[in-house]
Scaffold this motif. Structure first.
Motif, PDB file in Angstrom:
ATOM      1  N   PRO A 221       0.842  -1.194   0.000  1.00 38.20           N
ATOM      2  CA  PRO A 221       0.000   0.000   0.000  1.00 38.20           C
ATOM      3  C   PRO A 221       0.882   1.252   0.000  1.00 38.20           C
ATOM      4  CG  PRO A 221       0.112  -0.924   2.200  1.00 38.20           C
ATOM      5  CD  PRO A 221       0.907  -1.833   1.308  1.00 38.20           C
ATOM      6  N   PRO A 222       0.281   2.426  -0.313  1.00 35.05           N
ATOM      7  CA  PRO A 222       1.092   3.653  -0.341  1.00 35.05           C
ATOM      8  C   PRO A 222       1.769   3.916   0.998  1.00 35.05           C
ATOM      9  CG  PRO A 222      -1.128   4.055  -1.174  1.00 35.05           C
ATOM     10  CD  PRO A 222      -1.115   2.661  -0.671  1.00 35.05           C
ATOM     11  N   LYS A 223       1.109   3.495   2.089  1.00 35.05           N
ATOM     12  CA  LYS A 223       1.675   3.735   3.415  1.00 35.05           C
ATOM     13  C   LYS A 223       1.797   2.413   4.157  1.00 35.05           C
ATOM     14  CE  LYS A 223       0.976   6.519   7.527  1.00 35.05           C
ATOM     15  NZ  LYS A 223       0.329   6.208   8.755  1.00 35.05           N
ATOM     16  N   GLY A 224       2.909   2.222   4.819  1.00 38.63           N
ATOM     17  CA  GLY A 224       3.107   1.038   5.641  1.00 38.63           C
ATOM     18  C   GLY A 224       3.443   1.481   7.045  1.00 38.63           C
ATOM     19  N   GLN A 225       4.644   1.070   7.536  1.00 34.44           N
ATOM     20  CA  GLN A 225       5.026   1.446   8.891  1.00 34.44           C
ATOM     21  C   GLN A 225       6.147   2.484   8.903  1.00 34.44           C
ATOM     22  OE1 GLN A 225       6.066  -2.593  10.015  1.00 34.44           O
ATOM     23  NE2 GLN A 225       8.239  -2.085  10.050  1.00 34.44           N
ATOM     24  N   GLU A 226       6.425   3.080   7.701  1.00 31.69           N
ATOM     25  CA  GLU A 226       7.611   3.939   7.608  1.00 31.69           C
ATOM     26  C   GLU A 226       7.574   5.179   8.484  1.00 31.69           C
ATOM     27  OE1 GLU A 226       4.888   3.496   5.475  1.00 31.69           O
ATOM     28  OE2 GLU A 226       6.081   3.312   3.657  1.00 31.69           O
ATOM     29  N   MET A 227       6.371   5.633   8.874  1.00 30.90           N
ATOM     30  CA  MET A 227       6.304   6.838   9.694  1.00 30.90           C
ATOM     31  C   MET A 227       6.528   6.555  11.187  1.00 30.90           C
ATOM     32  SD  MET A 227       5.577   9.279   7.529  1.00 30.90           S
ATOM     33  CE  MET A 227       4.864  10.623   8.445  1.00 30.90           C
ATOM     34  N   ASP A 228       6.614   5.275  11.559  1.00 28.78           N
ATOM     35  CA  ASP A 228       6.735   4.915  12.973  1.00 28.78           C
ATOM     36  C   ASP A 228       5.635   5.566  13.813  1.00 28.78           C
ATOM     37  OD1 ASP A 228       9.019   3.325  12.697  1.00 28.78           O
ATOM     38  OD2 ASP A 228      10.305   5.100  12.689  1.00 28.78           O
ATOM     39  N   ASP A 229       4.464   5.736  13.212  1.00 31.10           N
ATOM     40  CA  ASP A 229       3.419   6.437  13.948  1.00 31.10           C
ATOM     41  C   ASP A 229       2.466   5.494  14.668  1.00 31.10           C
ATOM     42  OD1 ASP A 229       2.519   5.454  11.564  1.00 31.10           O
ATOM     43  OD2 ASP A 229       1.417   7.253  10.968  1.00 31.10           O
ATOM     44  N   LYS A 308       3.675 -13.916  10.113  1.00 28.04           N
ATOM     45  CA  LYS A 308       3.917 -12.954   9.035  1.00 28.04           C
ATOM     46  C   LYS A 308       2.651 -12.807   8.216  1.00 28.04           C
ATOM     47  CE  LYS A 308       6.834 -10.290   6.865  1.00 28.04           C
ATOM     48  NZ  LYS A 308       7.503  -9.148   7.505  1.00 28.04           N
ATOM     49  N   PRO A 309       1.641 -12.151   8.775  1.00 24.47           N
ATOM     50  CA  PRO A 309       0.385 -12.038   8.028  1.00 24.47           C
ATOM     51  C   PRO A 309       0.508 -11.139   6.805  1.00 24.47           C
ATOM     52  CG  PRO A 309       0.141 -11.127  10.254  1.00 24.47           C
ATOM     53  CD  PRO A 309       1.541 -11.611  10.137  1.00 24.47           C
ATOM     54  N   PHE A 310       1.418 -10.156   6.850  1.00 20.31           N
ATOM     55  CA  PHE A 310       1.547  -9.212   5.735  1.00 20.31           C
ATOM     56  C   PHE A 310       3.004  -9.074   5.331  1.00 20.31           C
ATOM     57  CE2 PHE A 310      -2.024  -7.862   8.386  1.00 20.31           C
ATOM     58  CZ  PHE A 310      -3.038  -7.850   7.449  1.00 20.31           C
ATOM     59  N   ALA A 311       3.252  -9.101   4.018  1.00 17.65           N
ATOM     60  CA  ALA A 311       4.608  -8.807   3.551  1.00 17.65           C
ATOM     61  C   ALA A 311       4.823  -7.302   3.655  1.00 17.65           C
ATOM     62  CB  ALA A 311       4.753  -9.258   2.101  1.00 17.65           C
ATOM     63  N   GLY A 312       6.065  -6.897   3.851  1.00 12.92           N
ATOM     64  CA  GLY A 312       6.376  -5.466   3.797  1.00 12.92           C
ATOM     65  C   GLY A 312       6.221  -4.712   5.112  1.00 12.92           C
ATOM     66  N   CYS A 672       1.037 -11.432  -9.726  1.00 10.90           N
ATOM     67  CA  CYS A 672      -0.326 -11.100  -9.281  1.00 10.90           C
ATOM     68  C   CYS A 672      -0.370  -9.714  -8.636  1.00 10.90           C
ATOM     69  CB  CYS A 672      -0.840 -12.146  -8.300  1.00 10.90           C
ATOM     70  SG  CYS A 672      -1.101 -13.752  -9.078  1.00 10.90           S
ATOM     71  N   ASP A 673       0.650  -9.411  -7.836  1.00  8.34           N
ATOM     72  CA  ASP A 673       0.663  -8.104  -7.168  1.00  8.34           C
ATOM     73  C   ASP A 673       0.819  -6.977  -8.187  1.00  8.34           C
ATOM     74  OD1 ASP A 673       0.412  -9.526  -4.887  1.00  8.34           O
ATOM     75  OD2 ASP A 673       2.370  -9.032  -4.025  1.00  8.34           O
ATOM     76  N   GLU A 674       1.553  -7.265  -9.239  1.00  2.08           N
ATOM     77  CA  GLU A 674       1.693  -6.261 -10.281  1.00  2.08           C
ATOM     78  C   GLU A 674       0.362  -6.055 -10.999  1.00  2.08           C
ATOM     79  OE1 GLU A 674       5.199  -7.005 -12.612  1.00  2.08           O
ATOM     80  OE2 GLU A 674       4.690  -5.329 -13.939  1.00  2.08           O
ATOM     81  N   ALA A 675      -0.345  -7.151 -11.239  1.00  2.17           N
ATOM     82  CA  ALA A 675      -1.657  -7.048 -11.885  1.00  2.17           C
ATOM     83  C   ALA A 675      -2.617  -6.253 -11.000  1.00  2.17           C
ATOM     84  CB  ALA A 675      -2.209  -8.442 -12.167  1.00  2.17           C
ATOM     85  N   GLU A 676      -2.480  -6.428  -9.690  1.00  2.00           N
ATOM     86  CA  GLU A 676      -3.388  -5.730  -8.766  1.00  2.00           C
ATOM     87  C   GLU A 676      -3.326  -4.216  -8.970  1.00  2.00           C
ATOM     88  OE1 GLU A 676      -3.051  -6.596  -4.468  1.00  2.00           O
ATOM     89  OE2 GLU A 676      -3.679  -4.527  -4.134  1.00  2.00           O
ATOM     90  N   PHE A 686     -10.588  -9.239  -3.977  1.00  2.00           N
ATOM     91  CA  PHE A 686     -10.570  -9.256  -2.495  1.00  2.00           C
ATOM     92  C   PHE A 686      -9.935  -7.984  -1.957  1.00  2.00           C
ATOM     93  CE2 PHE A 686      -7.449 -12.323  -4.288  1.00  2.00           C
ATOM     94  CZ  PHE A 686      -6.279 -11.602  -4.082  1.00  2.00           C
ATOM     95  N   PRO A 687     -10.162  -7.684  -0.670  1.00  2.83           N
ATOM     96  CA  PRO A 687      -9.662  -6.437  -0.084  1.00  2.83           C
ATOM     97  C   PRO A 687      -8.143  -6.308  -0.178  1.00  2.83           C
ATOM     98  CG  PRO A 687     -11.182  -7.521   1.412  1.00  2.83           C
ATOM     99  CD  PRO A 687     -10.930  -8.477   0.303  1.00  2.83           C
ATOM    100  N   THR A 688      -7.694  -5.074  -0.326  1.00  2.00           N
ATOM    101  CA  THR A 688      -6.269  -4.814  -0.501  1.00  2.00           C
ATOM    102  C   THR A 688      -5.560  -4.684   0.855  1.00  2.00           C
ATOM    103  OG1 THR A 688      -6.663  -2.463  -0.409  1.00  2.00           O
ATOM    104  CG2 THR A 688      -6.712  -3.496  -2.584  1.00  2.00           C
ATOM    105  N   TYR A 689      -4.233  -4.605   0.784  1.00  2.00           N
ATOM    106  CA  TYR A 689      -3.431  -4.386   1.991  1.00  2.00           C
ATOM    107  C   TYR A 689      -3.865  -3.123   2.724  1.00  2.00           C
ATOM    108  CZ  TYR A 689       0.213  -7.967   2.181  1.00  2.00           C
ATOM    109  OH  TYR A 689       0.894  -9.131   2.369  1.00  2.00           O
ATOM    110  N   GLY A 690      -4.067  -2.057   1.938  1.00  2.00           N
ATOM    111  CA  GLY A 690      -4.442  -0.780   2.544  1.00  2.00           C
ATOM    112  C   GLY A 690      -5.697  -0.920   3.393  1.00  2.00           C
ATOM    113  N   GLU A 691      -6.708  -1.587   2.836  1.00  2.00           N
ATOM    114  CA  GLU A 691      -7.958  -1.761   3.586  1.00  2.00           C
ATOM    115  C   GLU A 691      -7.743  -2.619   4.835  1.00  2.00           C
ATOM    116  OE1 GLU A 691     -11.591  -2.295   0.739  1.00  2.00           O
ATOM    117  OE2 GLU A 691      -9.790  -2.997  -0.309  1.00  2.00           O
TER     118      GLU A 691
END
Ligand code: ADP
Ligand code: MG
Length: 697
Positions: A221-229, A308-312, A672-676, A686-691
């Motif tokens: 997704p556009p945002k992950g954990q990079e902000m440490d927020d 590891k439920p989510f990559a990234g 597949c992720d590229e196709a997404e 199905f719902p995306t990482y962001g959701e």
């Protein structure tokens, strides 16, 4: 309003209830069993069973179960009601001492790794009186061990209890040499538990989460954990409501839930209880994981305990805080007030250092699962190489002892010979190293390699046994020595010399460290589960574990087999799920979207042939190429799945998974992720990482 102290432990048949429900004679004799492991006779068991039943029925229970921990890693229960027909055609509620002490579940479908053929399937469960019975729903749960009729352990509790006994025996020998009075030594554990919360309605649309507990697809997704927020951030109202109810449920069960906070990844949280005796902490951690999931459902959420439920973004682990203490509450890993106490502390410390170095493979093995392989060494969890962090002060003390040089700490004492001159030093609480797999944190060790869904039993079995072995070697020597103090000093010195390679105070995430650890220090780097598990049967490990009667050789063989089998089944289920989702959801979705775009281009062209259709043309081209890739990669994946399931044995199978299947899975995922990201959101099946990661508010 009821306060926490009103209802804490209200669903537990604990000491307070025992005292009030049992005659003092029965209570005394049960207490003796709990504290000292004395045999319980049947008349006492009958009285206890009767009181337990009465209490359980008063609290709404209709059933009882022997609650046990088979090698599936989760808990098992088979409920029987208390009812028994009475001559007047009605029923009475009945529960005997025999039923309390021993159960015979028809548990033939649990993994036994060849220990028990199905035709002689009936294992039995035996009450563990040291862990209190409790009520869950309408059922009285009696914590039990699960064994075969030949006496082989088929569960995680039996070897855990054996390992605690092994450590107790050896630690008492050492304490005797120091003249420290103790009836018993027990290990205690406080496990910090990480987890994710996602919205149930989104979860239900993802077959990967449903079948495997983790996402097998999903573009970043556009945002992950990079902000440490998120780490220690304000807890959102919905999550807070969840935590509140979770705490209440845990407290009623006497579980000392203490700390809660948001973790590093979005949607990730942590719960830590106050530490308690290891086998109780293990029971409680299993219950905690179960209740976390149950309570989540009531809040329209799903609690993910996968590593590891989510990559990234970060995966979830569990920290096993571990120490040893006497019945008088003396923590043997707490630096003492006097030099003499400190000598005792240093010896126990050395016993742990030696144990972790000698049995680094066993510790690694104890956390080896398919899920945890995604974390260890991935710059979010400690590496797969085991090492110990001691902190600057302790390190300086050990160095001074090793080299017979003055200790330049607070008191600048010459470290020579006898224990009288060992310095007094303070517990080191300032030093924090988050990257070490095994860190000394003032008065306990924190083992940080566990995965979030791991039972803590396995780690503590290995840790207790390995430390028992160090202590045994020490006691065998010291009991023979005339000059105790000199021998002690020499022994501490020798341990430091022989085992300092395992001590590392730097950054465990650094690649340089892995190089140094493996090339210069000769430490083991067991990167994956298939690399690690076979070492369980190395001679030194079998010798140690069997000599302390923690496992028999047959039990070890069966565990090796079951763990590898579990690894293989887990990844094969993931691979099959991927293949299905790719074929039945992703390809049709892309096809539909591509057709929609092509149609739209056609209509535009029909309207006016000069309308440019650059986007349409490029998107359809790109999607068609990706479709082709996905199709081919799925076919390749299917082929390797067949190859894997045809493997000659489970070791071979696990190697094929490590070397081929996992690669095919990630290749398919990339396409597949590229196709997404090229497909319109409303066409994606199905719902995306962001959701998923930002859906809970
Ligand atoms: P953190 O590692 O996040 O700083 P804490 O220092 O609060 O956390 O402790 C984490 C866990 O260690 C808690 O479960 C706590 O009860 C446990 N703990 C504290 N002392 C001991 C001990 N002597 N033995 C085992 N566990 C302990
Ligand atoms: Mg911690």
């Amino acid at each position: 309003m009821k306060t926490v102290s009103d209802y804490f432990g209200s669903l537990v048949f604990d000491d307070r209830v025992m005292k009030s429900k049992l005659s003092s004679k029965v209570y005394q004799s049960l207490k003796k069993t709990i504290d000292e492991g004395a045999q319980l006779d049947l008349s006492v068991a009958n009285a206890v069973a009767d009181a337990m039943k009465e209490w359980a029925v008063e609290n709404g229970a209709t059933h009882y179960t022997h609650w046990f921990q088979p090698l599936t890693g989760i808990t098992a229960e088979k409920h029987d009601s208390f009812i028994s027909p009475s001559p007047d055609g009605r029923v009475i509620m009945d529960f005997s001492g025999k039923e309390l002490i021993k159960g015979e579940p028809d548990a033939s479908s649990f993994p036994s790794g060849g220990l028990r053929a199905t035709f002689e399937a009936r294992g039995y469960t035996a009450w563990d009186p040291t862990s209190y019975a409790f009520i869950k729903g309408k059922t009285l749960c009696i914590p039990t061990a699960f064994c075969s009729y030949g006496g082989e352990a088929l569960d995680k509790k039996t070897p855990l209890l054996r390992s605690m006994e092994a450590l107790n025996k050896q630690a008492l020998r050492i304490l005797k040499l120091f003249g420290t009075d103790a009836k018993y030594v027990r290990t205690s554990v406080g496990p910090e538990q990480e987890y994710f919360l996602v919205l149930k309605e989104l979860y239900e649309k993802r077959k990967d989460l449903i079948y495997t507990g983790r996402t097998l697809f999903g573009a970043k997704p556009p945002k992950g954990q990079e902000m440490d927020d998120h780490y220690f951030g304000v807890i959102k109202p919905r999550v807070e409501a969840y935590m509140t109810e979770l705490n209440e449920e845990l407290w009623k069960l006497g579980i000392l839930a203490k700390t809660q906070h948001n973790e590093v990844a979005p949607a990730q949280h942590e719960l830590a209880p106050i530490y308690t005796t290891t086998n109780i902490a293990t029971d409680h951690n299993q219950l905690t994981m179960e209740i976390m999931q149950k309570v989540a459902a009531r809040h329209g959420l799903v609690c993910l305990l996968h590593e590891k439920p989510f990559a990234g973004v970060n995966g979830s682990g569990k920290h096993n805080n571990w120490s040893m203490a006497t019945d008088a509450g003396v923590n043997l890993l707490s630096p003492g007030e006097t030099p003499y106490e400190n000598a005792q502390f240093l010896l126990f410390l050395c016993a742990v250092i030696k144990a972790v170095d000698d049995y680094q493979d066993l510790l690694r093995i104890s956390v080896a699962t398919a899920g945890n392989d995604h974390r260890l060494g991935a710059n979010e969890a400690p590496p797969a190489v085991v090492s110990i962090f001691l902190g600057d002060e302790l390190n300086a003390v050990l160095e001074a002892i090793e080299t017979d040089t003055p200790y330049m700490g607070a008191e600048k004492t010459q470290m020579k010979l006898g224990v009288d001159v060992l310095p007094k030093f303070n517990r080191d609480t300032t030093d924090r190293n988050r990257t070490s797999p095994f860190a000394f944190t003032g008065n306990k060790f924190e083992f940080r390699m566990l995965g979030s869904s791991n039972s803590i039993a396995c780690t503590n079995i290995m840790l207790n046994s390995a430390v028992a072995e160090s202590l045994k070697i020490y006691a065998d020597r010291l009991e023979k020595e005339e000059d105790f103090e000199t021998a002690l000093h020499e022994m501490i010195k020798k341990t430091i010399k022989d085992h300092k390679r395992i001590i590392f105070n730097g950054n465990g995430y650094d690649d340089e460290w892995i190089k140094e650890a493996t090339e210069k220090r000769g430490l083991m780097n067991l990167r994956t589960t298939p690399d690690a598990i076979p070492h369980l049967l190395d001679k030194k490990n079998v010798d140690m574990l069997t000599s302390h009667k923690v496992f028999s050789e047959a039990e070890l063989k069966s565990r090796c087999e079951i763990t590898l089998e579990n690894y293989c089944k887990t990844v094969v289920i993931e691979a099959n799920t991927m293949s299905q989702i790719a074929k039945r959801e992703i390809l049709p979705a892309i096809e539909e979207y591509a057709a929609f775009v092509a149609q739209s281009a056609n209509s535009k062209k029909a309207l006016d042939a000069s309308i440019p259709c650059i986007y349409e043309t490029e998107a359809v081209k790109k999607l068609s190429v990706l479709e082709g890739q996905i199709y081919e990669r799925t076919a390749e994946l299917d082929k390797v799945i067949v190859k894997v399931t045809d493997a000659a044995d489970v070791v071979e199978e696990s190697y094929l998974i490590r070397d081929e299947l996992l690669t095919k899975m990630s290749e398919l995922r990339v396409a597949c992720d590229e196709a997404e990201v090229t497909t319109a959101e409303k066409f994606w099946p199905f719902p995306t990482y962001g959701e998923l990661l930002f859906g809970v508010r």
